[in-house]
Design an enzyme around this catalytic site. Structure first.
Site, PDB file in Angstrom:
ATOM      1  NE  ARG A   1      -2.766  -1.385  -0.788  1.00  9.86           N
ATOM      2  CZ  ARG A   1      -2.477  -2.588  -1.327  1.00  9.86           C
ATOM      3  NH1 ARG A   1      -2.410  -3.649  -0.605  1.00  9.86           N
ATOM      4  NH2 ARG A   1      -2.245  -2.694  -2.619  1.00  9.86           N
TER       5      ARG A   1
ATOM      6  CD  GLN B   1     -14.709   7.103   7.421  1.00  8.56           C
ATOM      7  OE1 GLN B   1     -15.145   6.027   7.792  1.00  8.56           O
ATOM      8  NE2 GLN B   1     -15.359   7.871   6.575  1.00  8.56           N
ATOM      9  CG  ASN B   2      -9.590   8.071   2.571  1.00  5.33           C
ATOM     10  OD1 ASN B   2     -10.410   7.206   2.894  1.00  5.33           O
ATOM     11  ND2 ASN B   2      -9.824   8.963   1.625  1.00  5.33           N
ATOM     12  CB  VAL B   3      -4.403   4.923   5.930  1.00  5.47           C
ATOM     13  CG1 VAL B   3      -5.302   4.522   7.098  1.00  5.47           C
ATOM     14  CG2 VAL B   3      -4.519   3.898   4.806  1.00  5.47           C
ATOM     15  CG  ASP B   4      -5.170   8.492   0.640  1.00  5.51           C
ATOM     16  OD1 ASP B   4      -5.170   9.716   0.895  1.00  5.51           O
ATOM     17  OD2 ASP B   4      -6.192   7.895   0.230  1.00  5.51           O
TER      18      ASP B   4
ATOM     19  CG  HIS C   1     -10.026   4.794  10.274  1.00  8.85           C
ATOM     20  ND1 HIS C   1     -11.004   4.523   9.341  1.00  8.85           N
ATOM     21  CD2 HIS C   1     -10.685   4.984  11.446  1.00  8.85           C
ATOM     22  CE1 HIS C   1     -12.194   4.559   9.916  1.00  8.85           C
ATOM     23  NE2 HIS C   1     -12.032   4.846  11.191  1.00  8.85           N
TER      24      HIS C   1
ATOM     25  N   GLY D   1     -17.521  10.384  -0.263  1.00  9.96           N
ATOM     26  CA  GLY D   1     -16.884   9.100  -0.554  1.00  9.96           C
ATOM     27  C   GLY D   1     -16.776   8.146   0.604  1.00  9.96           C
ATOM     28  CB  THR D   2     -17.366   7.788   3.926  1.00  8.90           C
ATOM     29  OG1 THR D   2     -17.625   6.820   4.956  1.00  8.90           O
ATOM     30  CG2 THR D   2     -18.104   9.069   4.234  1.00  8.90           C
ATOM     31  CB  SER D   3     -20.009   2.911   2.840  1.00  9.28           C
ATOM     32  OG  SER D   3     -19.071   2.479   3.799  1.00  9.28           O
TER      33      SER D   3
HETATM   34  N1  APR Z   1     -16.929   9.384  -5.877  1.00 14.56           N
HETATM   35  C1  APR Z   1     -17.763   9.419  -4.806  1.00 14.56           C
HETATM   36  N2  APR Z   1     -18.055   8.334  -4.052  1.00 14.56           N
HETATM   37  C2  APR Z   1     -17.505   7.171  -4.410  1.00 14.56           C
HETATM   38  C3  APR Z   1     -16.630   7.040  -5.524  1.00 14.56           C
HETATM   39  C4  APR Z   1     -16.360   8.216  -6.272  1.00 14.56           C
HETATM   40  N3  APR Z   1     -15.562   8.210  -7.340  1.00 14.56           N
HETATM   41  N4  APR Z   1     -16.251   5.748  -5.609  1.00 14.56           N
HETATM   42  C5  APR Z   1     -16.842   5.095  -4.600  1.00 14.56           C
HETATM   43  N5  APR Z   1     -17.601   5.944  -3.871  1.00 14.56           N
HETATM   44  C6  APR Z   1     -18.348   5.669  -2.640  1.00 14.56           C
HETATM   45  C7  APR Z   1     -19.017   4.324  -2.580  1.00 14.56           C
HETATM   46  O1  APR Z   1     -20.348   4.420  -3.068  1.00 14.56           O
HETATM   47  C8  APR Z   1     -19.004   4.020  -1.083  1.00 14.56           C
HETATM   48  O2  APR Z   1     -20.185   4.504  -0.441  1.00 14.56           O
HETATM   49  O3  APR Z   1     -17.388   5.677  -1.610  1.00 14.56           O
HETATM   50  C9  APR Z   1     -17.836   4.838  -0.558  1.00 14.56           C
HETATM   51  C10 APR Z   1     -16.666   4.008  -0.082  1.00 14.56           C
HETATM   52  O4  APR Z   1     -17.080   3.298   1.022  1.00 14.56           O
HETATM   53  P1  APR Z   1     -16.120   2.291   1.782  1.00 14.56           P
HETATM   54  O5  APR Z   1     -15.417   1.439   0.795  1.00 14.56           O
HETATM   55  O6  APR Z   1     -16.923   1.616   2.843  1.00 14.56           O
HETATM   56  O7  APR Z   1     -15.010   3.250   2.426  1.00 14.56           O
HETATM   57  P2  APR Z   1     -15.071   4.083   3.784  1.00 14.56           P
HETATM   58  O8  APR Z   1     -16.430   4.567   4.070  1.00 14.56           O
HETATM   59  O9  APR Z   1     -13.975   5.069   3.702  1.00 14.56           O
HETATM   60  O10 APR Z   1     -14.689   2.950   4.836  1.00 14.56           O
HETATM   61  C11 APR Z   1     -14.531   3.313   6.165  1.00 14.56           C
HETATM   62  O11 APR Z   1     -13.742   1.129   6.723  1.00 14.56           O
HETATM   63  O12 APR Z   1     -12.419  -0.780   6.379  1.00 14.56           O
HETATM   64  C12 APR Z   1     -12.550   0.426   6.994  1.00 14.56           C
HETATM   65  O13 APR Z   1     -10.830   1.581   8.040  1.00 14.56           O
HETATM   66  C13 APR Z   1     -11.411   1.360   6.769  1.00 14.56           C
HETATM   67  O14 APR Z   1     -11.410   3.768   6.714  1.00 14.56           O
HETATM   68  C14 APR Z   1     -12.077   2.618   6.268  1.00 14.56           C
HETATM   69  C15 APR Z   1     -13.476   2.501   6.837  1.00 14.56           C
END
Ligand code: APR
Length: 223
Positions: free
Chosen positions: A52, A82-85, A100, A165-167
């Site tokens: 990574r 929440q991103n580690v980048d 995170h 960009g977070t679920s």
């Molecule tokens: N633009 C906007 N939203 C996007 C895009 C994009 N180009 N691509 C994907 N998404 C959305 C997806 O629809 C989803 O809802 O980004 C979200 C990503 O969700 P996750 O993969 O669950 O990521 P995140 O919410 O950051 O996860 C939280 O989970 O595993 C742990 O520690 C890890 O920090 C992470 C945490």
């Protein structure tokens, strides 16, 4: 206040978590992102984060990260990610809280306060000042989220909130919005949104690289 997640970095080429069936870059999250996984197979965990870290050198911030930097010209912007980048920092954002952890840092496995900048590979035998193995500076599942204390006041004081960009499935990060004042406008940018526009919530069901520059343009008018 901006709460960002994996979706903002997706267009830079870093995979999200939940769009890949619980796998993180083809690895079982439980093996590479839990204290148990680390205990069981530190080699695998180190090699995973080394990859990574290498990947970070090949990716660049995208228009969404740069739009947030631009917003700083008009507002006081606090990013809670929440991103580690390090793509927010590389785009120039000045105030970034990593809930995170950070890929480019490592820490002692016996003293969480001994944190070192570590841009290259971390290997078995790389020790902290107490002669113990260093580990990635990542908050794994089941671990405390110490940066939460810094993040909460940013949310309570926010006049505008952007969630991008977070679920919103991982707590305590997802619960941060509950600290917002009642009528604070909340802009949600997500390709596959978890909520709908209503009241003070405004949903942009689009790519972050398109929606954020648009939103920033709108907000600039209010500044
Ligand atoms: N633009 C906007 N939203 C996007 C895009 C994009 N180009 N691509 C994907 N998404 C959305 C997806 O629809 C989803 O809802 O980004 C979200 C990503 O969700 P996750 O993969 O669950 O990521 P995140 O919410 O950051 O996860 C939280 O989970 O595993 C742990 O520690 C890890 O920090 C992470 C945490």
């Amino acid at each position: 206040m901006v709460l960002s997640g994996a979706g903002i970095s997706a267009e830079s080429g870093i995979k999200t978590f939940r769009d890949a069936n619980g796998l993180w870059e083809n690895h079982d999250i439980m093996q590479v992102a839990t204290p148990e996984g680390w205990e069981e197979n530190p080699d695998l965990v180190l090699s995973f984060y080394n990859k990574r870290r290498q990947q970070l050198k090949e990716v660049q911030p995208n228009a969404a990260h740069f739009a947030l930097k631009e917003l700083e010209e008009y507002f006081e912007v606090s990013i809670i990610t929440q991103n580690v980048d390090d793509l927010h920092e590389r785009a120039g954002s000045k105030s970034v809280i990593h809930l995170h952890g950070e890929l480019l840092k490592v820490r002692s496995s016996v003293n969480e306060n001994e944190v070192l900048y570590w841009p290259n590979d971390l290997n078995i035998g790389d020790f902290c000042s107490q002669g113990k193995q260093l580990r990635p500076h990542i908050v794994w599942f089941g671990e405390a989220v110490p940066m939460l204390e810094l993040a909460i006041p940013k949310v309570t004081q926010a006049d505008i909130i952007i969630i991008v960009g977070t679920s919103m499935q991982v707590y305590p990060a997802a619960g941060l919005v509950d600290y917002a004042a009642q009528k604070t406008p909340i802009y949600v940018i997500n390709l596959n949104p978890h909520t709908q526009s209503k009241g003070n919530i405004f949903v942009y069901p689009e790519k972050a690289s398109l929606a954020l520059p648009k939103l920033v343009k709108e907000l600039k008018k209010q500044a």
